[in-house]
Scaffold this active site. Structure first.
Site, PDB file in Angstrom:
ATOM      1  N   SER A  53       1.011  -1.287   0.068  1.00  0.00           N
ATOM      2  CA  SER A  53       0.206  -0.238   0.024  1.00  0.00           C
ATOM      3  C   SER A  53       1.005   1.313  -0.053  1.00  0.00           C
ATOM      4  CB  SER A  53      -0.921  -0.142   1.171  1.00  0.00           C
ATOM      5  OG  SER A  53      -1.806  -1.335   0.944  1.00  0.00           O
ATOM      6  N   ASN A 137      12.700   0.833   9.832  1.00  0.00           N
ATOM      7  CA  ASN A 137      13.290  -0.132   8.715  1.00  0.00           C
ATOM      8  C   ASN A 137      13.506  -1.729   9.073  1.00  0.00           C
ATOM      9  OD1 ASN A 137      11.654   1.647   7.141  1.00  0.00           O
ATOM     10  ND2 ASN A 137      13.053   2.220   5.458  1.00  0.00           N
ATOM     11  N   ASN A 162      14.879   0.267   2.270  1.00  0.00           N
ATOM     12  CA  ASN A 162      16.638   0.688   2.926  1.00  0.00           C
ATOM     13  C   ASN A 162      16.686   0.486   4.043  1.00  0.00           C
ATOM     14  OD1 ASN A 162      17.697   1.656   0.641  1.00  0.00           O
ATOM     15  ND2 ASN A 162      16.176   2.800   0.106  1.00  0.00           N
ATOM     16  N   HIS A 220      24.095  -0.067  -1.955  1.00  0.00           N
ATOM     17  CA  HIS A 220      22.748   0.857  -3.061  1.00  0.00           C
ATOM     18  C   HIS A 220      22.819   2.030  -1.844  1.00  0.00           C
ATOM     19  CE1 HIS A 220      19.642   1.136  -4.764  1.00  0.00           C
ATOM     20  NE2 HIS A 220      18.456   1.553  -3.079  1.00  0.00           N
TER      21      HIS A 220
END
Length: 356
Positions: A53, A137, A162, A220
């Site tokens: 979502s 996270n 991330n 990254h």
């Protein structure tokens, strides 16, 4: 002819998505797999998106619904999944869509999946680095990976959340503790760095970005993102100024978008595109297609670090081969040493989060 009672039941099922669930933590009629006619799905793979979502999750769900290799698409999040599921499910493509809302439905969302994609988490905001996102996270990724270890331990797992340089090691440690770790099946998605590199190099060279391929190694985030401009295909040469400009812009591509959106979000659309591109490569590998090579942040021995992003060949078991870095020029060798220092710290941060 069906009798009146059967017709009424059928209409009840068809209209069930119009009523919101009584509680976000209770299964609504929309979310019940029994309401999906799975036997009518196209042949293919079962894919789950965890965080469906969100800003990345919604466009990613759209793109995966369009992928002909997907037969069943499970959308999981802690909020708003019924609406996203209803919306996406109206697309007349082959994949059957099922929505799952809240922690109690995580196991149902994951059971039987071939590929699990994790974009869940909070987005970057102006002034934030990827590492600023760590404390929130990291916990989200841990919880989701515990569910994966229990319900679909053989699935290919694509980690987008991330900081990838830390969340992939977190996922690995969770799987190790559960006894389900297979390094060939855990991949950090760095495809957006490659997509940006291809685009920015094509702009400088005046080429179609679809015809350009730039390997991007390292990690990254920031200086850990190292484009190998000496290995660009088609072969070409750059001035020292172009090398400096391109490297810096590729490394700061995420920040460029965050600042341009002025607090309204991060690189959600391009990330969803990159994630769908990488997921498609994984699915083609699972199908047995030959020559599927992508860059990804994986458990690796190409350097002394336990994880590193480089080219990998994908196949039926996930990663079939990790390719060598190839020849690096002096600029790239210096960049690699700088990247490794920061990468080592980020990797250890992820490992320590699980083992503290």
């Amino acid at each position: 002819m069906e009798d009146a009672a059967a017709a009424a039941r059928r209409m009840e099922r068809l209209a069930s998505h119009l009523r919101p669930p009584a509680s976000q933590m209770e299964e609504s009629p929309l979310l019940r797999g029994s309401n999906c006619r799975a036997k009518g799905a196209a042949p293919g793979f079962k894919v789950a998106i965890l965080g469906a979502s969100g800003g990345i999750g919604q466009p990613l769900a759209l793109l995966m619904k369009m992928n002909p290799l997907v037969s069943v698409l499970h959308l999981y999040d802690v909020v708003n999944t019924p609406g996203v599921t209803a919306d996406i499910s109206h697309m007349n493509t082959g994949a059957v869509v099922r929505g799952f809302l809240g922690q109690p439905q995580l196991e149902n969302a994951l059971t039987g999946m071939d590929l699990v994609i994790i974009p869940a988490g909070v987005p970057r905001k102006p002034g934030m680095t990827r590492d600023d996102l760590f404390n929130i996270n990291a916990g989200i990724v841990r919880t989701l990976c515990e569910g994966i270890a229990k319900c679909c331990p053989n699935a290919i797992v694509n980690v987008i959340s991330n900081p990838v340089n830390s969340t992939v090691p977190i996922a690995a440690e969770v799987f190790k503790k559960a006894g389900t770790y297979d390094p060939k099946r855990l991949l950090g998605v760095t495809t957006l760095d490659v997509v940006r590199a291809n685009t920015f190099v094509a702009e400088v060279l005046g080429l179609d970005p679809r015809d350009v391929n730039v390997p991007v190694i390292g990690g990254h985030a920031g200086v850990t993102i190292l484009p190998l401009l000496s290995q660009v295909n088609p072969p070409c040469s750059f001035t020292s100024e172009e090398i400096s400009y391109l490297t810096t812009r590729i490394q700061n591509g995420g920040t460029e978008v965050v600042e341009a959106k002025a607090g309204a979000g991060s690189a959600t659309l391009s990330m969803a595109y990159a994630a769908s591109k990488f997921a498609d490569a994984c699915l083609r590998g699972l199908r047995g297609d030959a020559g599927i090579v992508e860059c990804s942040f994986v458990a690796s021995q190409v350097t002394e670090l336990p994880f590193f992003a480089s080219k990998v060949r994908l196949g039926r078991c996930g990663i079939e081969e990790i390719l060598s870095l190839g020849p690096l020029n002096e600029f790239e060798r210096a960049g690699l040493e700088k990247a490794k220092k920061e990468l080592a710290e980020s990797i250890q941060k992820g490992v320590a989060f699980i083992n503290k």
